[in-house]
Design an enzyme around this catalytic site. Sequence first.
Site, PDB file in Angstrom:
ATOM      1  N   ASP A 104       0.935  -1.338   0.107  1.00  0.00           N
ATOM      2  CA  ASP A 104      -0.127   0.191   0.079  1.00  0.00           C
ATOM      3  C   ASP A 104       0.942   1.031   0.043  1.00  0.00           C
ATOM      4  OD1 ASP A 104      -2.109  -1.855   0.508  1.00  0.00           O
ATOM      5  OD2 ASP A 104      -2.171  -1.152   2.564  1.00  0.00           O
TER       6      ASP A 104
HETATM    7  N1  URA Z   1      -1.005  -5.318   4.663  1.00  0.00           N
HETATM    8  C1  URA Z   1      -1.356  -4.270   4.244  1.00  0.00           C
HETATM    9  O1  URA Z   1      -2.358  -4.092   5.172  1.00  0.00           O
HETATM   10  N2  URA Z   1      -0.978  -3.562   3.416  1.00  0.00           N
HETATM   11  C2  URA Z   1       0.263  -3.808   2.910  1.00  0.00           C
HETATM   12  O2  URA Z   1       0.489  -3.588   2.146  1.00  0.00           O
HETATM   13  C3  URA Z   1       0.631  -4.948   2.366  1.00  0.00           C
HETATM   14  C4  URA Z   1      -0.001  -6.743   3.946  1.00  0.00           C
END
Ligand code: URA
Length: 257
Positions: A104
Site C-alpha cells: 500500500d
Molecule cells: N497488508 C496491508 O494491510 N498492507 C500492505 O501493504 C500489505 C499487507
Amino acid sequence: MEERLQKVLARAGLGSRRGVEELLRRGAVRVNGRVATLGDKADPERDVITVEGEPLPAAASPLYLLLNKPVGYLTTRHDPFGRPTVFDLLPPLPAKVFPVGRLDLDTEGLLLFTNDGALAQRLAHPGGEVEKEYLAWVAGVPTPAALTALRQGVELPEGRTAEARVRLVERQGTAALLRLTLREGRKRQVRRMLAAVGHPVRRLLRVRLGTLELGDLGPGETRGLTAEEVRRLGQPAGKPARGANRERMTRHRSERG
Ligand code: URA
C-alpha cells in the site's frame, strides 16, 4: 518440449502472470500464425511464436532487485495523478522489471522486482503463497484473546482470513509492536485484520517474503539479490535458515546516489 504459453512468455521477460495473460486475452500472441488463447501450449524450439507480430525476444537475462519501499510511493508503473511511484526509486536497468505483489501507499518495506515471470508466478501461486512477514505498530495493546483471534482467522467482508502466526513483540505504553506472518495477500489485509480486532495500524513494515529478508536495507534503497538468494527463493516456500545471508546482504547493498 511443449509448455504453457504463459510460462514461455513470462520467461522471455514479457511480463508478470497477469501481464502475459492479458497479452493472450487480447489475441496478441500467435503460434505458427494462429492466434493463441489462454491455456494453449507451444514448443519454443519448434514453433514460431510472435507477440504483436514480433518474434519472441530471446530470454532476457533475469534481474532481481530488492527495494525498501518508503511510505508515500505507489506500487504502480504510472499514476494518472503524477504521484511518486516505486519505479521512481529504481536505478536504471537493462530490462523492464515488475514488482512481485504490492505494498500500500502507506506501507513500507520489502518489495521485490524482477523480469522473471516464472519466479513471480511461483511466489504468488494462489493457495500456496509464500510467507510474508510484517512488523505492525498498532494503537492499544492487544489482549491474549485478540491475538488468538488474529492467529485463528478474522472475519472480513470477503471471508475469514487463514491461520497466521502473530506475536506481541513489545508493549509501548498505550501502543504495541506485533510481528505477523501471513500466507495470504488480500488487499490491505494486515490493516483490516488489526482494525477488525480494534487495533488500528500506525505503521506497517514488510520484513520478509519467503526466504528473502529486508535486513538492514535503508528506506528508498535498492540492492540486487545474491545468486544464493535467487536460488533459495525458487525453492518451495519456507522459513529462512537461521542467520541467513546477513553478511552477504550487507556486502551487496547499493545505495542510490
Ligand atoms: N497488508 C496491508 O494491510 N498492507 C500492505 O501493504 C500489505 C499487507
